[in-house]
Design an enzyme around this catalytic site. Structure first.
Site, PDB file in Angstrom:
ATOM      1  N   CYS A 182      -6.851  -1.274   2.777  1.00  0.00           N
ATOM      2  CA  CYS A 182      -6.859  -0.132   3.701  1.00  0.00           C
ATOM      3  C   CYS A 182      -7.982  -0.236   4.726  1.00  0.00           C
ATOM      4  O   CYS A 182      -7.844   0.221   5.861  1.00  0.00           O
ATOM      5  CB  CYS A 182      -6.963   1.179   2.929  1.00  0.00           C
ATOM      6  SG  CYS A 182      -8.365   1.276   1.788  1.00  0.00           S
ATOM      7  N   HIS A 212     -10.924   5.402   0.075  1.00  0.00           N
ATOM      8  CA  HIS A 212      -9.778   5.082   0.922  1.00  0.00           C
ATOM      9  C   HIS A 212     -10.192   5.225   2.381  1.00  0.00           C
ATOM     10  O   HIS A 212     -11.002   6.086   2.740  1.00  0.00           O
ATOM     11  CB  HIS A 212      -8.602   6.008   0.602  1.00  0.00           C
ATOM     12  CG  HIS A 212      -7.370   5.717   1.407  1.00  0.00           C
ATOM     13  ND1 HIS A 212      -6.749   4.489   1.386  1.00  0.00           N
ATOM     14  CD2 HIS A 212      -6.661   6.487   2.272  1.00  0.00           C
ATOM     15  CE1 HIS A 212      -5.694   4.529   2.187  1.00  0.00           C
ATOM     16  NE2 HIS A 212      -5.633   5.714   2.741  1.00  0.00           N
TER      17      HIS A 212
END
Length: 688
Positions: free
Chosen positions: A384, A606
């Site tokens: 990510c 994230h």
């Protein structure tokens, strides 16, 4: 697609942890049980899937409502079992109460019942009749398309794929045509078998149509049907005059010394008049282009040619000779084992480590959702940080640089496929050029064949062994190389790995290690997550370990100092971190106030992206401003645009009234940049 029980359960647990403010527990859960594309991040959707909307409304009117969905469900089951024990003999009632007999609530008809009820309707009968009719037509079409198995020389010159569209009125004609073609095919097969040569001449037309003009034909080969591909090169005179047979080779002669009679003799044994005409036309076309694009001898780089197996029966697309030939003359350097081992060590920690499946299957593929055409889709957790960094630079190019002034800034959020690809090339080029200190850059591509045989202390994945690196010393050439191979980055499965390798080699492995506080740190951490060093390499061009401004020296005692390296100059795109809200780190102004209103957001292990459409919001006016920010998360299976309205300086009183545990993490990240900001989600469900 119906979410699995595991995904719904994990989403329910994450909702509970988020509402309870257990941030570190969520981080641990994300590491041990990463989010996937099927994860549910919308609370309303979670309520619908669990069918607890009535329970949620009843809980909301209570004097002391419960905060989490998990508590609401547990309370409901406890209250239902409280009055009395369930007798062991009432198995049917237990099955009915637990929903084991049916997943539908009482009174709701099932899909099976609805289907059975519709079978007796006239509409259902009509649809079944149409379906059988379509199946019959497909069967007839399959019978006709068997003619495609006939060789090109044996089928009529006027044969067209559109002729296979069959209607009921044409059935008689088609069957008659098939019978006649079958008879002609049998006769030609008998004549062919009577030939004593035992070999079949390959026509020049076949070579043109099958794309065999890409390079010289090898003189000796033990593999049937091999061709040599030399990228972007057209044939020379000597190559064009070479005609080979299956197992038989003809002497090479110059075309200028051959008369038309000689050429007619070579093809007269098997060609029809139509094929001869097509061959002459194709030869003239090839000659014309050959004169315009005649390559020099040094361009025939045999090290760049690849032998690929082809299937003689495969129907390859016809080559267009009117396509512009690229000026791609950069020399590639094959990967060697020493460089591959160093790359694996700095990326994964050891030359015996391997890339995870999440990395091997991730490219820079864009979303097909109309309102999110600018978004890069993440398949699974892991890379990510790379995706969010490239997404940030892509948005910078799309919204503020790659514009002609005709479209409004809102229209730019709905880019065409060509605009997306062009902006992706520009974004990748900017990242790699900055990593190479704006002096040089390296582009890694997959050549499709191994360049070395691994030996010793090295684990082979057939990945780095196939990499070829192109070095350039100006950004224009860098853009050309990336445009040539953008398919490998956008639609290929190795896009993230190729970009990461390119960034490390552009910076050099030695300088990447020097950038880190601890030179044994890896760029890909546990569970395949991107470390801050890798994100900083892509955002700022240096793989430093911290996000504060400049370097900081710490006194380690005994006269020793420890140097902590930070960001030394303002960045084009920025970064906001939830860790700053918890006082774990401090993001400096170089990242917090970038040149463009685009930020990579680090929240709960994230990375995602937050961006604005106006550069003016980077300047704080005297009065309380109000502006819109857009949020995109490639892993959240996002289906709609998320627009946030931020009002600076208006949330002091509101924050006192709202429970701190119910504030979404994204709002906390925004307040690290705009203190006391009030965030309006504009009727969008806040992200857990």
């Amino acid at each position: 697609m119906v979410p699995s029980v595991e995904e719904v359960s994990s989403s329910l647990v994450r909702e509970y942890l988020s509402r309870k403010g257990l941030k570190r527990t969520i981080a641990c859960m994300d590491e041990e049980h990463p989010r996937t594309q099927a994860s549910i991040n919308n609370r309303s959707l979670l309520k619908q899937l669990l069918n607890i909307e009535d329970l949620y409304r009843k809980n909301k009117v209570q004097k002391s409502p419960l905060k989490t969905l998990l508590e609401i469900i547990v309370k409901h089951h406890i209250e239902r079992l409280r009055p009395e024990k369930i007798p062991t003999g009432e198995a049917a009632e237990i099955a009915e109460s637990t929903g084991s007999t049916s997943d539908y609530p009482g009174g709701t008809p099932s899909v099976i019942d609805e289907t059975k009820g519709d079978e007796n309707t006239p509409e259902f009968c009509a649809s079944k009749h149409a379906e059988r009719r379509s199946e019959l037509k497909e069967t007839r079409s399959d019978q006709v398309t068997d003619v495609s198995l006939i060789s090109r020389k044996d089928r009529p010159a006027s044969l067209n794929p559109t002729d296979f569209l069959i209607t009921d009125a044409d059935d008689q004609k088609v069957q008659s045509w098939i019978s006649s073609e079958h008879e002609n095919f049998s006769q030609r097969e008998a004549e062919r078998n009577s030939l004593t040569t035992g070999v079949t001449q390959r026509s020049k037309t076949s070579r043109i149509r099958r794309g065999m003009m890409a390079g010289p034909v090898p003189q000796e080969s033990n593999r049937k049907g091999q061709r040599v591909k030399a990228p972007q090169l057209m044939p020379s005179r000597e190559e064009e005059s070479m005609d080979s047979q299956d197992g038989l080779e003809l002497p090479v002669k110059n075309t200028s010394s051959w008369g038309e009679e000689n050429l007619e003799f070579v093809y007269s044994t098997e060609e029809t008049p139509e094929e001869k005409s097509y061959r002459r036309k194709g030869r003239r076309t090839a000659k014309t282009i050959k004169v315009k694009t005649r390559p020099s001898a040094h361009e025939l780089n045999m090290s760049m040619m690849v032998l690929d197996d082809i299937d003689d029966s495969e129907d390859l697309p016809e080559v267009s000779f009117h396509r512009a030939v690229s000026n791609f003359n950069f020399a590639g350097c094959p990967m060697d084992q020493h460089t591959a081992a160093e790359l694996k060590t700095v990326l994964l920690g050891s030359s015996l480590s391997s890339f995870s499946a999440e990395w091997k299957n991730q490219g820079f593929t864009f979303s097909d959702t109309h309102d999110l055409r600018y978004g890069i889709v993440q398949k699974k957790g892991g890379p990510c940080g790379v995706l969010a960094s490239i997404q940030a630079f892509f948005l910078k190019k799309l919204l503020f640089e790659y514009t002609d002034g005709s479209d409004s800034i809102l229209q730019r959020l709905r880019p065409s496929s060509d605009d997306r690809r062009r902006c992706l090339v520009l974004a990748l080029a900017e990242v790699l050029w900055r990593a190479g200190e704006e002096k040089q850059a390296v582009v890694a591509i997959n050549s499709g064949r191994s360049h070395f045989t691994p030996i010793g202390h090295y684990r082979s994945e057939r990945l780095l062994e196939m990499v070829t690196c192109f070095s350039v010393d100006n950004i224009k050439d860098l853009q050309v190389v990336l445009e040539q191979h953008i398919d490998q980055y956008e639609t290929g499965t190795l896009g993230c790995i190729l970009l990461t390798i390119s960034a490390v080699l552009s910076r050099s492995v030695e300088k990447v290690r020097e950038d880190m506080d601890l030179n044994t740190t890896t760029l890909i951490g546990a569970h395949g997550y991107c470390t801050q060093e890798l994100v900083n390499l892509l955002l700022c061009g240096r793989a430093v370990s911290n996000v504060f401004d400049n370097d900081i020296e710490l006194d380690s005692g005994n006269g020793n100092t420890t140097l902590l390296k930070g960001i030394k100059e303002p960045c084009q795109v920025g970064l906001l971190s939830l860790f700053e809200h918890y006082n774990i780190c401090q993001v400096g102004d170089c990242l917090k106030s970038p040149s463009y209103p685009v930020w990579v957001v680090c929240s709960e292990s994230h990375f995602s992206v937050l961006f604005g459409l106006e550069r003016e919001l980077l300047v704080s006016p005297d009065q309380d401003p109000q502006f819109d920010l857009y949020y995109y998360d490639g892993l959240a299976n996002q289906q709609e645009e998320i627009r946030l309205t931020v009002s600076v300086g208006k949330s002091t009183q509101t924050c006192e009234e709202v429970d701190a545990d119910l504030i979404p993490p994204l709002e906390l990240c925004i307040r690290t940049r705009w203190k006391d900001a009030l965030v309006d989600w504009n009727e969008t469900e806040p992200i857990l």
